[in-house]
Motif scaffolding. Sequence first.
Motif, PDB file in Angstrom:
ATOM      1  N   ALA A  88       2.661   8.497   7.817  1.00 33.07           N
ATOM      2  CA  ALA A  88       3.322   8.448   6.510  1.00 33.07           C
ATOM      3  C   ALA A  88       3.010   7.142   5.791  1.00 33.07           C
ATOM      4  O   ALA A  88       2.755   6.117   6.419  1.00 33.07           O
ATOM      5  CB  ALA A  88       4.834   8.586   6.679  1.00 33.07           C
TER       6      ALA A  88
ATOM      7  N   GLU B 203       3.755   3.797   4.051  1.00 25.63           N
ATOM      8  CA  GLU B 203       4.805   2.820   4.318  1.00 25.63           C
ATOM      9  C   GLU B 203       5.631   2.477   3.082  1.00 25.63           C
ATOM     10  O   GLU B 203       6.678   1.859   3.199  1.00 25.63           O
ATOM     11  CB  GLU B 203       4.197   1.545   4.907  1.00 25.63           C
TER      12      GLU B 203
ATOM     13  N   CYS C 291       6.115   4.956   0.055  1.00 30.51           N
ATOM     14  CA  CYS C 291       6.828   6.116  -0.497  1.00 30.51           C
ATOM     15  C   CYS C 291       7.198   7.162   0.553  1.00 30.51           C
ATOM     16  O   CYS C 291       7.870   8.131   0.250  1.00 30.51           O
ATOM     17  CB  CYS C 291       6.008   6.759  -1.616  1.00 30.51           C
ATOM     18  N   ARG C 292       6.705   6.987   1.767  1.00 31.90           N
ATOM     19  CA  ARG C 292       6.992   7.868   2.914  1.00 31.90           C
ATOM     20  C   ARG C 292       6.378   9.256   2.803  1.00 31.90           C
ATOM     21  O   ARG C 292       6.761  10.156   3.546  1.00 31.90           O
ATOM     22  CB  ARG C 292       8.499   7.985   3.166  1.00 31.90           C
TER      23      ARG C 292
ATOM     24  N   SER D 185       3.910  12.211   3.554  1.00 34.13           N
ATOM     25  CA  SER D 185       3.218  12.549   4.791  1.00 34.13           C
ATOM     26  C   SER D 185       1.709  12.385   4.637  1.00 34.13           C
ATOM     27  O   SER D 185       1.134  12.761   3.614  1.00 34.13           O
ATOM     28  CB  SER D 185       3.561  13.991   5.167  1.00 34.13           C
TER      29      SER D 185
END
Length: 72
Positions: free
Chosen positions: A7, A9, A11-12, A14
């Motif tokens: 992911a 770092e 906005c997370r 995928s």
Amino acid sequence: MLKMKPACERCRISLTADGEAAICSFECTFCLACAAAMNHTCPNCDGELVRRPRRTRSVASAAVGRLLRRTT
């Protein structure tokens, strides 16, 4: 071996091992949109963010390939 983080770092979102992402020399990982928004500079170390290479084979099959080359 390069750690393929799953992911971004920032906005997370995928990320897949065969997808596009940006990394610094410490393997901080970001999606391309976040990397562009940060002017391709890692917020953790101030290092340059570059395109992460894509992994097209599984880690297991790559390891088997290395073992086979050593024995021949």
